[in-house]
Design an enzyme around this catalytic site. Sequence first.
Site: not given
Length: 399
Positions: A112, A115, A170
């Site tokens: 993640s 991101k 997340s």
Amino acid sequence: MITRFRYRAVVPACSLCVAGLLACTPAVATAASAAGHHRGTVWPRGGEPAPPAPRAAVPAPSLLYRSGVQVRPRRGAPDLPDVSALSWLVADASSGQVLAASEAHRPLPPASTLKTLFALTVLPKLPSGMQHTVRYRELADVAEGSSLVGVEEGHRYQVADLWRGVFLSSGNDAVHVLASLNGGWETTARRMQTNARALGALDTRVLSPDGYDAPGQVSSAYDLAVFGREGLRNPDFAKYCSTAQAEFPGDGSPYAIENTNRLLTGEDGVAPYPGLIGIKNGYTSNAGNTLVAAARRGGRTLEVTVMNPQAGDGFAVYEEARALLDWGFAADGQVDPVGSLDGLRPRLRPAASAAPVAAATSGAPDVDWSGTAVGVGLAGLGAGAMALVLRARGRAARR
């Protein structure tokens, strides 16, 4: 008769020759003077040699593509901590100087932490106050086992709510909805890839914008540091990534969500890091634990990336990041950089109007070639006239 013809013809011809030479003289003199100046042979009136021009400092070559730990310590610099991560990096977020790194360009699954690039790409496109009602198809492709914030079909959200779901929880469900508003999943992936190249992040390959494992999707400690540093320049990005707790809209009433970055919240026995300002953590079974974090102390901001520690438990990523931040602050002014986060960013080509400036500063003498060309042309005319005179003289002599 012959003598008068020779006199009248030779005088204009010689005049042309002299005019040509005179026309050349200023330009040649200027060139010689400039050349002498560049060689340091032109002295001022006092008779003392001119001081040499200051020389630009030549930066040391980047070490970031070398294997193993890279650091350039000065005498008295603190020792680097033991770090088990497959790849890591610590940099000054203001200057972009990389203070130390290990396998900085090694391609690894980012989880993640990718991101960060998603937010860099999509945040500027969507107003934070924009309202959107989620549709079924926007959540249909969320991968099983993804981290979720709890986005529900048919519920109306502000874009700012969705971003808090991305940064704190997340939430891959929030990423899917935002990607839909940005033109779709594949379009967003392509835009992320283009954005990565524009930032000089050449190790990153984007297939799944939420960072969920996909065969061939990789990034690196270097690229993730580039994304994190760039994100901190965006006030919205900086605000979201440093938020520890918030409320997320739910049926009837909002519910509390908390940032999964333990260095920020101090959860699960991980002590919060003083001055921490986010940025993003991640985990998948393939990527292991990953983290991009920044902290500010004494007016200085440092950034670290830690990818997949090989020792300790699931929280080792935070402790290794802590150790690197501590080292970076302690080593202030005691290490020379091993590279730069701007080192691979494409340079803009100079505009056409800048070409004369480049030529003037290239180190070549400043010669007025237009004046020289005129002089050479006149000299050529004079030589041609002289040739005609001599030819006429020969004919007259034969007569």
